[in-house]
Design an enzyme around this catalytic site. Structure first.
Site, PDB file in Angstrom:
ATOM      1  N   HIS A  40       0.829  -1.201   0.000  1.00 44.94           N
ATOM      2  CA  HIS A  40       0.000   0.000   0.000  1.00 44.94           C
ATOM      3  C   HIS A  40       0.869   1.258   0.000  1.00 44.94           C
ATOM      4  O   HIS A  40       1.027   1.916   1.032  1.00 44.94           O
ATOM      5  CB  HIS A  40      -0.950  -0.013   1.218  1.00 44.94           C
ATOM      6  CG  HIS A  40      -2.144  -0.885   1.001  1.00 44.94           C
ATOM      7  ND1 HIS A  40      -2.876  -1.419   2.023  1.00 44.94           N
ATOM      8  CD2 HIS A  40      -2.740  -1.311  -0.141  1.00 44.94           C
ATOM      9  CE1 HIS A  40      -3.875  -2.129   1.518  1.00 44.94           C
ATOM     10  NE2 HIS A  40      -3.801  -2.088   0.207  1.00 44.94           N
ATOM     11  N   HIS A 123      -9.993  -5.042   4.983  1.00 42.50           N
ATOM     12  CA  HIS A 123      -8.582  -4.977   4.587  1.00 42.50           C
ATOM     13  C   HIS A 123      -8.194  -6.298   3.910  1.00 42.50           C
ATOM     14  O   HIS A 123      -8.586  -7.367   4.369  1.00 42.50           O
ATOM     15  CB  HIS A 123      -7.710  -4.729   5.827  1.00 42.50           C
ATOM     16  CG  HIS A 123      -6.281  -4.435   5.493  1.00 42.50           C
ATOM     17  ND1 HIS A 123      -5.365  -5.434   5.236  1.00 42.50           N
ATOM     18  CD2 HIS A 123      -5.620  -3.263   5.341  1.00 42.50           C
ATOM     19  CE1 HIS A 123      -4.195  -4.877   4.964  1.00 42.50           C
ATOM     20  NE2 HIS A 123      -4.332  -3.559   5.020  1.00 42.50           N
ATOM     21  N   GLU A 125      -5.619  -8.158   3.961  1.00 43.01           N
ATOM     22  CA  GLU A 125      -5.016  -9.179   4.838  1.00 43.01           C
ATOM     23  C   GLU A 125      -6.093  -9.989   5.550  1.00 43.01           C
ATOM     24  O   GLU A 125      -6.012 -11.212   5.647  1.00 43.01           O
ATOM     25  CB  GLU A 125      -4.099  -8.504   5.879  1.00 43.01           C
ATOM     26  CG  GLU A 125      -3.531  -9.507   6.874  1.00 43.01           C
ATOM     27  CD  GLU A 125      -2.835  -8.857   8.063  1.00 43.01           C
ATOM     28  OE1 GLU A 125      -2.191  -7.799   7.879  1.00 43.01           O
ATOM     29  OE2 GLU A 125      -2.940  -9.409   9.168  1.00 43.01           O
ATOM     30  N   CYS A 188       2.870  -7.870  14.029  1.00 44.81           N
ATOM     31  CA  CYS A 188       4.263  -8.150  13.673  1.00 44.81           C
ATOM     32  C   CYS A 188       5.223  -7.200  14.401  1.00 44.81           C
ATOM     33  O   CYS A 188       4.833  -6.107  14.825  1.00 44.81           O
ATOM     34  CB  CYS A 188       4.456  -8.081  12.162  1.00 44.81           C
ATOM     35  SG  CYS A 188       4.599  -6.412  11.540  1.00 44.81           S
ATOM     36  N   SER A 216      -2.691   2.842   3.711  1.00 44.00           N
ATOM     37  CA  SER A 216      -1.850   1.883   4.428  1.00 44.00           C
ATOM     38  C   SER A 216      -2.319   1.763   5.876  1.00 44.00           C
ATOM     39  O   SER A 216      -2.328   2.735   6.627  1.00 44.00           O
ATOM     40  CB  SER A 216      -0.389   2.363   4.383  1.00 44.00           C
ATOM     41  OG  SER A 216       0.336   1.828   5.453  1.00 44.00           O
ATOM     42  N   ASN A 218      -0.966   0.224   8.495  1.00 42.12           N
ATOM     43  CA  ASN A 218       0.009   0.492   9.568  1.00 42.12           C
ATOM     44  C   ASN A 218       0.354   1.973   9.657  1.00 42.12           C
ATOM     45  O   ASN A 218       0.613   2.489  10.735  1.00 42.12           O
ATOM     46  CB  ASN A 218       1.239  -0.413   9.409  1.00 42.12           C
ATOM     47  CG  ASN A 218       2.174   0.043   8.333  1.00 42.12           C
ATOM     48  OD1 ASN A 218       2.995   0.923   8.548  1.00 42.12           O
ATOM     49  ND2 ASN A 218       2.050  -0.521   7.145  1.00 42.12           N
TER      50      ASN A 218
END
Ligand code: F3S
Length: 280
Positions: A40, A123, A125, A188, A216, A218
């Protein structure tokens, strides 16, 4: 103006790995499509597009003469199976930590009990991760955690880019909702490190600039954390955003500025922002 860069910022290991894989293939003259944007970050995607890498959103767009690169966020299991069945050449750039999350969910699917994923249901993921179990409950707020009915057994998994503090709060609520509970903190390390670094930096400076794409996950979390610590927090996509008169006027009031960047932001972009601020 004093400029401080967060101790951890920019490209994470999963993004570096994906770009290394795809560039290696491109350098050998292969033609590549990606299933969904590889990462992203718009400037990085534009750079790939200039080399002929096009992102597709459905299996109908697959071109057999091209290698299909699987995005860092992963793809749903049924699409992966379809691609294999059709014999399409693939390059799997799914981040190993996203794969780990998928494997945990796949394992939990064989056990009894409710599987709860904490993250954004829209999202990519999470769309991919949820396909590894027949039934999952996805929650993304404390209110949704409060509203969950009791279960005898519950397993909780986190989106890799979740805010660590938020995950702790959700887990605290869910602890009272099951007899047996298993917690998989799949956030993570790159996410945790970037979040901790911005938390440390934000109170030390007059303003914080968070560099990264508006899509994005994160980066958005980093901005949220920065804002909690420092009300003068600004989210920009590229250095060009700083050149707007309104932003320049704001920046002129500050003696010190901290910079951080999301896990999909290239180091060159971070440097451009730093150099631009130094010249002000
Ligand atoms: Fe992987 Fe974490 Fe980066 S899940 S892609 S190392 S933000």
């Amino acid at each position: 103006m004093k400029i401080l860069v967060a101790e951890e910022a920019g490209f994470c290991f999963g993004v570096k790995r994906a770009l290394k894989l795809i560039n290696g293939y491109l350098n050998k003259g292969n033609q590549i499509q990606t299933f969904g944007p590889l990462i992203h970050n718009v400037p990085v995607l534009n750079h790939l597009a200039a080399q002929g890498v096009r992102s597709i959103d459905s299996t109908k767009e697959i071109e057999k003469n091209k290698t299909l690169c699987i995005r860092t966020h992963g793809i749903p299991r049924e699409i992966e199976k379809y691609i294999k069945k059709k014999g399409v050449a693939t390059l799997d750039a799914t981040c190993p930590l996203v794969k780990k999350e998928q494997k945990i969910i796949e394992k939990l699917n064989k056990k009894k009990g409710r599987i709860v994923i904490v993250g954004d249901k829209d999202h990519p993921e999470i769309i991919a991760a949820r396909s590894y179990a027949k039934n999952v409950t996805i929650i993304n707020s404390l209110a949704e955690a409060e509203a969950l009915p009791r279960a005898f057994q519950m397993s909780i998994v986190a989106q890799t880019t979740l805010n660590s503090e938020f995950f702790k709060q959700v887990v605290a609520i869910l602890m009272d909702k099951a007899e047996k509970i298993e917690i998989y903190n799949t956030i993570c390390q790159a996410t945790k490190d970037r979040q901790q670094a911005v938390k440390k930096l934000a109170p030390q400076v007059d303003a914080i600039i968070v560099v990264g794409s508006k899509i994005s996950s994160n980066t958005k979390k980093l901005f949220h954390i920065a804002k909690e610590q420092n009300r003068h927090s600004l989210h920009i996509e590229t250095c060009a955003d700083l050149q707007k008169p309104r932003i320049l006027a704001q920046l002129s009031k500050f003696n010190s500025v901290g910079i951080t960047a999301g896990a999909s932001t290239a180091p060159e972009e971070l440097d451009r922002v730093k150099n631009f601020l130094q010249k002000l």
